[in-house]
Write a protein that holds these residues in place. Sequence first.
Motif: not given
Length: 219
Positions: A78-88, A148-153
């Motif tokens: 859960a922590l790594i997932k949140a970190a990746i989302a924040e990096l994006h 998800e990041f690619r779509e938003k970007f």
Amino acid sequence: MALSRTPVTRPVRQPRPIGDKGPQLQAAKAAQTRARLIDATVRCLVKHGYANTTTPKVAEEAGLSRGAMMHHFENGTALIKAAIAELHDKRLRAFRRAADKPDHEVTDLVETYWRQLQKPAFIAFHELAVAARTDADLATILKPLQDEFREKFNAQAEQLFPEWAAVPANFDLAMTLSQTILEGMAISLQTGAMDAAKVEPMLRHLEGQIGALAPPANT
């Protein structure tokens, strides 16, 4: 033993004053603690690499007990997932700051993104991306967030650069070229594979390539 029928006196709960911001303050404090843990995770990824980033190390880096950390993130996944989302999110915010202007100068955009790639956030993300190649569990977390990041970007890029609407193929090529070249340069610089003296000439050359793809000013 018989049950006592003596009435139990309970303290009278006072009504919460109108305008009491207790819940909001608690929520704000929780959000700050989560952000603190995510930042600590990024620092650990930069310092120790993905394989050596553990929940005890993250808790220590954040100045919290492991129990306090688990109150906000039930496990390392859960922590790594949140970190990746924040990096994006940081990448998207940086891109918007660079592009959300009336006039788009290629030089400004290239320089802004290049500066962003020198920050710990990119080093941490690159560490995760490389580790995901051989770690199936991490890849399972990373892939949907990447999509998800690619779509938003892409959606944000189309919104911020309406002048490129007449040449969508060129726009896609320009975005892919700049991201690939700049991120590749950043990795080469970090690993010592690239001489720092070559950075400026490469940036100027990239600007020229993007400029050649741009639509005419009156399009």
